[in-house]
Design a protein around this motif. Structure first.
Motif, PDB file in Angstrom:
ATOM      1  N   LEU A   1       0.842  -1.187   0.000  1.00 26.81           N
ATOM      2  CA  LEU A   1       0.000   0.000   0.000  1.00 26.81           C
ATOM      3  C   LEU A   1       0.883   1.244   0.000  1.00 26.81           C
ATOM      4  CD1 LEU A   1      -2.795   1.307   0.173  1.00 26.81           C
ATOM      5  CD2 LEU A   1      -2.627   1.141   2.672  1.00 26.81           C
ATOM      6  N   ALA A   2       0.686   2.108  -0.987  1.00 26.50           N
ATOM      7  CA  ALA A   2       1.456   3.340  -1.147  1.00 26.50           C
ATOM      8  C   ALA A   2       0.685   4.247  -2.088  1.00 26.50           C
ATOM      9  CB  ALA A   2       2.846   3.049  -1.714  1.00 26.50           C
ATOM     10  N   ALA A   3       1.024   5.525  -2.115  1.00 24.66           N
ATOM     11  CA  ALA A   3       0.302   6.471  -2.969  1.00 24.66           C
ATOM     12  C   ALA A   3       0.416   6.088  -4.445  1.00 24.66           C
ATOM     13  CB  ALA A   3       0.827   7.891  -2.744  1.00 24.66           C
ATOM     14  N   ARG A   4       1.509   5.431  -4.839  1.00 22.89           N
ATOM     15  CA  ARG A   4       1.665   5.010  -6.235  1.00 22.89           C
ATOM     16  C   ARG A   4       0.656   3.939  -6.616  1.00 22.89           C
ATOM     17  NH1 ARG A   4       5.881   3.378  -3.287  1.00 22.89           N
ATOM     18  NH2 ARG A   4       5.879   1.178  -2.673  1.00 22.89           N
ATOM     19  N   ASN A   5       0.112   3.244  -5.623  1.00 22.85           N
ATOM     20  CA  ASN A   5      -0.856   2.178  -5.873  1.00 22.85           C
ATOM     21  C   ASN A   5      -2.276   2.584  -5.503  1.00 22.85           C
ATOM     22  OD1 ASN A   5       1.037   0.379  -6.926  1.00 22.85           O
ATOM     23  ND2 ASN A   5       1.639  -0.303  -4.881  1.00 22.85           N
ATOM     24  N   VAL A   6      -2.500   3.877  -5.360  1.00 22.37           N
ATOM     25  CA  VAL A   6      -3.852   4.433  -5.228  1.00 22.37           C
ATOM     26  C   VAL A   6      -4.146   5.154  -6.532  1.00 22.37           C
ATOM     27  CG1 VAL A   6      -5.339   6.061  -4.014  1.00 22.37           C
ATOM     28  CG2 VAL A   6      -3.690   4.686  -2.723  1.00 22.37           C
ATOM     29  N   LEU A   7      -5.131   4.668  -7.269  1.00 20.86           N
ATOM     30  CA  LEU A   7      -5.450   5.234  -8.579  1.00 20.86           C
ATOM     31  C   LEU A   7      -6.706   6.082  -8.510  1.00 20.86           C
ATOM     32  CD1 LEU A   7      -4.747   2.126 -10.869  1.00 20.86           C
ATOM     33  CD2 LEU A   7      -3.165   3.900 -10.093  1.00 20.86           C
ATOM     34  N   LEU A   8      -6.716   7.165  -9.286  1.00 20.96           N
ATOM     35  CA  LEU A   8      -7.830   8.111  -9.257  1.00 20.96           C
ATOM     36  C   LEU A   8      -8.760   7.917 -10.445  1.00 20.96           C
ATOM     37  CD1 LEU A   8      -6.022  11.409  -8.178  1.00 20.96           C
ATOM     38  CD2 LEU A   8      -7.307   9.810  -6.752  1.00 20.96           C
ATOM     39  N   MET A   9     -10.029   7.699 -10.144  1.00 15.26           N
ATOM     40  CA  MET A   9     -11.050   7.697 -11.189  1.00 15.26           C
ATOM     41  C   MET A   9     -11.377   9.139 -11.575  1.00 15.26           C
ATOM     42  SD  MET A   9     -11.396   4.470 -11.443  1.00 15.26           S
ATOM     43  CE  MET A   9     -12.826   4.253 -12.502  1.00 15.26           C
ATOM     44  N   ASP A  10     -11.477   9.987 -10.556  1.00 15.89           N
ATOM     45  CA  ASP A  10     -11.532  11.431 -10.734  1.00 15.89           C
ATOM     46  C   ASP A  10     -10.985  12.053  -9.448  1.00 15.89           C
ATOM     47  OD1 ASP A  10     -13.555  11.448  -8.802  1.00 15.89           O
ATOM     48  OD2 ASP A  10     -15.175  11.693 -10.250  1.00 15.89           O
ATOM     49  N   GLU A  11     -11.086  13.344  -9.289  1.00 11.82           N
ATOM     50  CA  GLU A  11     -10.462  13.999  -8.139  1.00 11.82           C
ATOM     51  C   GLU A  11     -11.130  13.664  -6.805  1.00 11.82           C
ATOM     52  OE1 GLU A  11     -10.008  18.190  -8.573  1.00 11.82           O
ATOM     53  OE2 GLU A  11      -8.148  17.990  -9.732  1.00 11.82           O
ATOM     54  N   LYS A  12     -12.256  12.983  -6.853  1.00 11.43           N
ATOM     55  CA  LYS A  12     -12.955  12.664  -5.616  1.00 11.43           C
ATOM     56  C   LYS A  12     -13.280  11.180  -5.483  1.00 11.43           C
ATOM     57  CE  LYS A  12     -14.991  17.258  -5.040  1.00 11.43           C
ATOM     58  NZ  LYS A  12     -16.227  18.044  -4.826  1.00 11.43           N
ATOM     59  N   PHE A  13     -12.619  10.352  -6.287  1.00 11.41           N
ATOM     60  CA  PHE A  13     -12.928   8.923  -6.226  1.00 11.41           C
ATOM     61  C   PHE A  13     -11.667   8.126  -6.533  1.00 11.41           C
ATOM     62  CE2 PHE A  13     -14.767   4.841  -7.416  1.00 11.41           C
ATOM     63  CZ  PHE A  13     -15.765   4.706  -6.458  1.00 11.41           C
ATOM     64  N   ALA A  14     -11.285   7.235  -5.580  1.00  8.87           N
ATOM     65  CA  ALA A  14     -10.030   6.493  -5.704  1.00  8.87           C
ATOM     66  C   ALA A  14     -10.245   4.989  -5.578  1.00  8.87           C
ATOM     67  CB  ALA A  14      -9.049   6.956  -4.634  1.00  8.87           C
ATOM     68  N   LYS A  15      -9.267   4.253  -6.079  1.00  3.94           N
ATOM     69  CA  LYS A  15      -9.278   2.794  -5.962  1.00  3.94           C
ATOM     70  C   LYS A  15      -7.868   2.301  -5.659  1.00  3.94           C
ATOM     71  CE  LYS A  15     -13.311   1.778  -8.741  1.00  3.94           C
ATOM     72  NZ  LYS A  15     -14.096   0.571  -8.923  1.00  3.94           N
ATOM     73  N   ILE A  16      -7.800   1.260  -4.833  1.00  7.78           N
ATOM     74  CA  ILE A  16      -6.527   0.635  -4.494  1.00  7.78           C
ATOM     75  C   ILE A  16      -6.174  -0.368  -5.581  1.00  7.78           C
ATOM     76  CG2 ILE A  16      -5.303  -0.738  -2.768  1.00  7.78           C
ATOM     77  CD1 ILE A  16      -7.510   0.220  -0.770  1.00  7.78           C
ATOM     78  N   SER A  17      -4.893  -0.372  -5.996  1.00 10.77           N
ATOM     79  CA  SER A  17      -4.476  -1.260  -7.084  1.00 10.77           C
ATOM     80  C   SER A  17      -3.218  -2.015  -6.709  1.00 10.77           C
ATOM     81  CB  SER A  17      -4.212  -0.444  -8.356  1.00 10.77           C
ATOM     82  OG  SER A  17      -3.004   0.304  -8.216  1.00 10.77           O
ATOM     83  N   ASP A  18      -2.718  -2.793  -7.686  1.00  8.66           N
ATOM     84  CA  ASP A  18      -1.450  -3.532  -7.616  1.00  8.66           C
ATOM     85  C   ASP A  18      -1.410  -4.510  -6.455  1.00  8.66           C
ATOM     86  OD1 ASP A  18       1.138  -4.485  -7.876  1.00  8.66           O
ATOM     87  OD2 ASP A  18       1.805  -2.605  -8.758  1.00  8.66           O
ATOM     88  N   PHE A  19      -1.932  -5.704  -6.713  1.00 12.60           N
ATOM     89  CA  PHE A  19      -1.984  -6.739  -5.692  1.00 12.60           C
ATOM     90  C   PHE A  19      -0.955  -7.836  -5.944  1.00 12.60           C
ATOM     91  CE2 PHE A  19      -5.863  -4.476  -5.352  1.00 12.60           C
ATOM     92  CZ  PHE A  19      -6.221  -4.554  -4.023  1.00 12.60           C
TER      93      PHE A  19
END
Length: 640
Positions: free
Chosen positions: A504-522
């Motif tokens: 878990l790190a900011a590089r693995n938090v992806l933005l759908m838009d400026e108010k919606f995020a998803k966790i990635s890279d498992f």
């Protein structure tokens, strides 16, 4: 009294009935020392003991077995009146040991030895004394029951001790048991025990893969033993539950957490109602043999809270190692960024409806074997979004069987001599992600097995959080806090299904838009609950040390609490607008800083309350860190 053994609980190197893994963890705290040892009672056979001792940086375990005449011995060893006497003998001579037990591994001050999962020796002493009073035992009979006949009295009292445990729900039916598990939140290994209509049987209900499984527990009324189907037999339900915490033995998974019975808080007061000093003083006034309480010191007890006091916040927390284990930093590759990034792609700024529209599109993708295994002609590639350990991450489109086109991100595999191994790893990641279903976790569309292996994922148009924040330093703090609240929600979901991310790190938090995020890279993630209470790596690798908790670096052990530490670093990154944590520091410097109790400074635009959350995530002892469920509550008031 001639031949009387010294009570083990009087020795602070006696830890009670703890597991082999837990004993090794305690011996590792502060670093291995030749001859460091502890004494524990056997989990499988009460009355037997084990000496766990360090020799040549490894932990060795010597079983001490109770003999028919009441004495104890190790295999082919001499007989002694008790385990303490046996230990004292080996302090002076090896006599079969690899090294002498010279350095005591002591329990933390105030921690009583553990007897059952929710019962310390101190709690058990109170139960024995109360039972003796109910039976009207006085004088010599009381002294015998709580002293020389203690083991038999424990066996008698323990037959009904389950009625005071958090996991015992009384006489409820199968449907109600399933409902209570569901209401408390499914997690592999969460369990409860209920009384069936037949007084000679019970039932064990376990959560597994978001459903409930029921096992019949039969009681042999003549032998007073309990067992699950054709499984091993136990003298009481306490021992049965302890056993299945440590082994599956035919169950779908090991037990991990009690589903607390309604009103259990009232039961807790039974244990808390009598002051401990007063308790031992009252016994002392009776002038009974000093062994009647098994020598437990008059210390503060561990209050039962519905979980194993050994593993929960209920136990007295040991101090962090004053001298951390020696590790070879050459074996740990200190990576600032585990993935190298391609030049930023100018993603279009999304309109307010983009996220919702895209979510609707992905919701229409069916999840079955055909859609999991994609054909190469269904995938078209365009821009490169980044590159990493496996290969490139490309922007592309997926053509559905009905002709619809869906924007996707495609992780491609580099070709080379290690491709076969990498293909196996990327397939593992795909299968992991296929089972994760949460609005703040990137969805997997499927896998394409052609000349190039491809992992097809939903597209997050604004890309990684750290890169976006570097390019948009004017993004409002409130929007960042909303994003990090969503990350906490996604991690709460992973925690609830007993799953760890490990990257878990900011590089693995992806933005759908400026108010919606998803966790990635498992790619480094691990599922827990089937065989282990934590994941232990065999060796260090290319790890992002700046995001890792101390127990990960020292012991290679990972669980949700180590993800909590990473969340604190990710929160710091976000409120520092993509800055690198521990800038300019290398691995050894960072470890020294953490050991000294120093943490990263508060970001300039971070509220004190939010920084306090970071600091909670960075508490050295993992037991004291908040859960993700607690973090969600803490972050809620700061969200937009």
């Amino acid at each position: 009294m001639a031949g009387q053994s010294f009570p083990p609980a009087k020795k602070n190197y006696f830890w009670g009935r703890i597991s082999r893994d837990d004993s090794e963890l305690e011996l590792k705290r502060g670093g291995f020392t030749e001859g460091k040892f502890l004494l524990r009672e056997s989990i499988s056979t009460p009355g037997n003991y084990v000496i766990s001792i360090v020799h040549n940086n490894k932990v060795h375990h010597y079983s001490i077995e109770r003999q028919p005449d009441g004495k104890v011995m190790i295999a082919d060893g001499k007989r002694f009146s008790g385990p303490v006497e046996l230990l004292e003998h080996h302090r002076k001579t090896l006599d079969g040991f690899l090294t002498k037990p010279t350095v005591e591994c002591r329990r933390p001050t105030g921690q009583s030895p553990i007897y059952y999962r929710e019962v310390t020796t101190l709690m058990l002493d109170k139960e024995l004394f109360a039972a003796a009073q109910r039976k009207g035992l006085t004088g010599a009979k009381l002294a015998d029951a709580l002293g020389p006949q203690r083991a038999l009295f424990i066996k008698e009292v323990s037959r009904n001790l389950h009625t005071k445990m958090s996991w015992f729900h009384g006489q409820i039916d199968r449907d109600e048991a399933g409902r209570r598990i569901n209401m408390s939140g499914h997690k592999d290994g969460k369990f409860l025990v209920r009384q069936r209509d037949d007084p000679s049987s019970f039932a064990l209900t376990i959560s597994h893969q978001m459903g409930s499984k029921h096992y019949r527990v039969d009681k042999d009324m003549r032998a007073h033993t309990f067992c699950i189907e054709a499984g091993p037999k136990f003298d009481n339900l306490m021992l049965l539950i302890d056993h299945y915490y440590n082994r599956t033995d035919g169950l779908l998974c090991k037990l991990t957490e009690a589903c607390k019975a309604p009103g259990f808080e009232q039961v807790e007061q039974v244990y808390a109602g009598l002051d401990d000093n007063a308790f031992y003083s009252s016994i002392g006034d009776m002038n009974l043999n000093s062994t009647l309480t098994n020598g437990v010191s008059p210390t503060r007890p561990l209050q039962p809270i519905g979980n194993n006091p050994w593993e929960s916040g209920a136990r007295a927390r040991p101090p962090r190692p004053t001298e951390p284990p020696k590790i070879d930093m050459r074996n740990l590759i200190d990576l600032d960024e585990p993935e190298t990034e391609a030049p930023p792609i100018p993603f279009p700024r999304s309109n307010n409806n983009f996220k919702d529209n895209l979510q609707d599109i992905y919701d229409t993708v069916p999840r079955d074997e055909d859609t999991f295994n994609l054909r190469r002609e269904q995938i078209s590639l365009s821009d490169t979004l980044g590159s990493g350990n496996f290969g490139a991450v490309m922007k592309g489109n997926y053509k559905r069987p009905d002709g619809g086109i869906i924007p996707v991100a495609v992780k491609t595999l580099k070709q080379g001599p290690e491709s076969a191994v990498q293909s196996s790893e990327i397939l593992k990641e795909a299968k992991v992600m296929a089972g994760l279903k949460h609005r703040h976790i990137v969805r997997m569309i499927g896998v394409c097995k052609g000349s190039d292996m491809m992992l097809v994922l939903e597209l997050a148009p604004l890309g990684p959080l750290n890169r976006y924040l570097k390019d948009h330093p004017s993004m409002p703090v409130q929007s960042i806090l909303e994003i990090m609240y969503q990350v906490a929600k996604g991690m709460e979901y992973l925690e609830s299904v007993n799953f760890i991310h490990r990257d878990l790190a900011a590089r693995n938090v992806l933005l759908m838009d400026e108010k919606f995020a998803k966790i990635s890279d498992f790619g480094m993630s691990k599922a827990l609950g089937m065989d282990n209470e934590y994941y232990k790596a065999e060796a260090a690798g290319k790890w992002p040390l700046k995001w890792y908790a101390p127990e990960c670096i020292y012991y290679f052990k990972f669980d949700s609490k180590s993800d909590v530490w990473s969340y604190g670093v990710t929160l710091w990154e976000a409120l520092s607008y993509g800055a690198k944590p521990y800038k300019g520091k290398k691995g050894a410097e960072i470890l020294r800083m953490i050991e000294d109790g120093d943490r990263m400074d508060k970001p300039q635009q971070c509220a004190p309350g939010v920084y306090n959350i970071m600091q909670k995530c960075w508490i050295y002892q993992k037991e004291e860190r908040p859960t993700f469920k607690e973090i969600v509550t803490l972050m809620y008031k700061y969200r937009q």
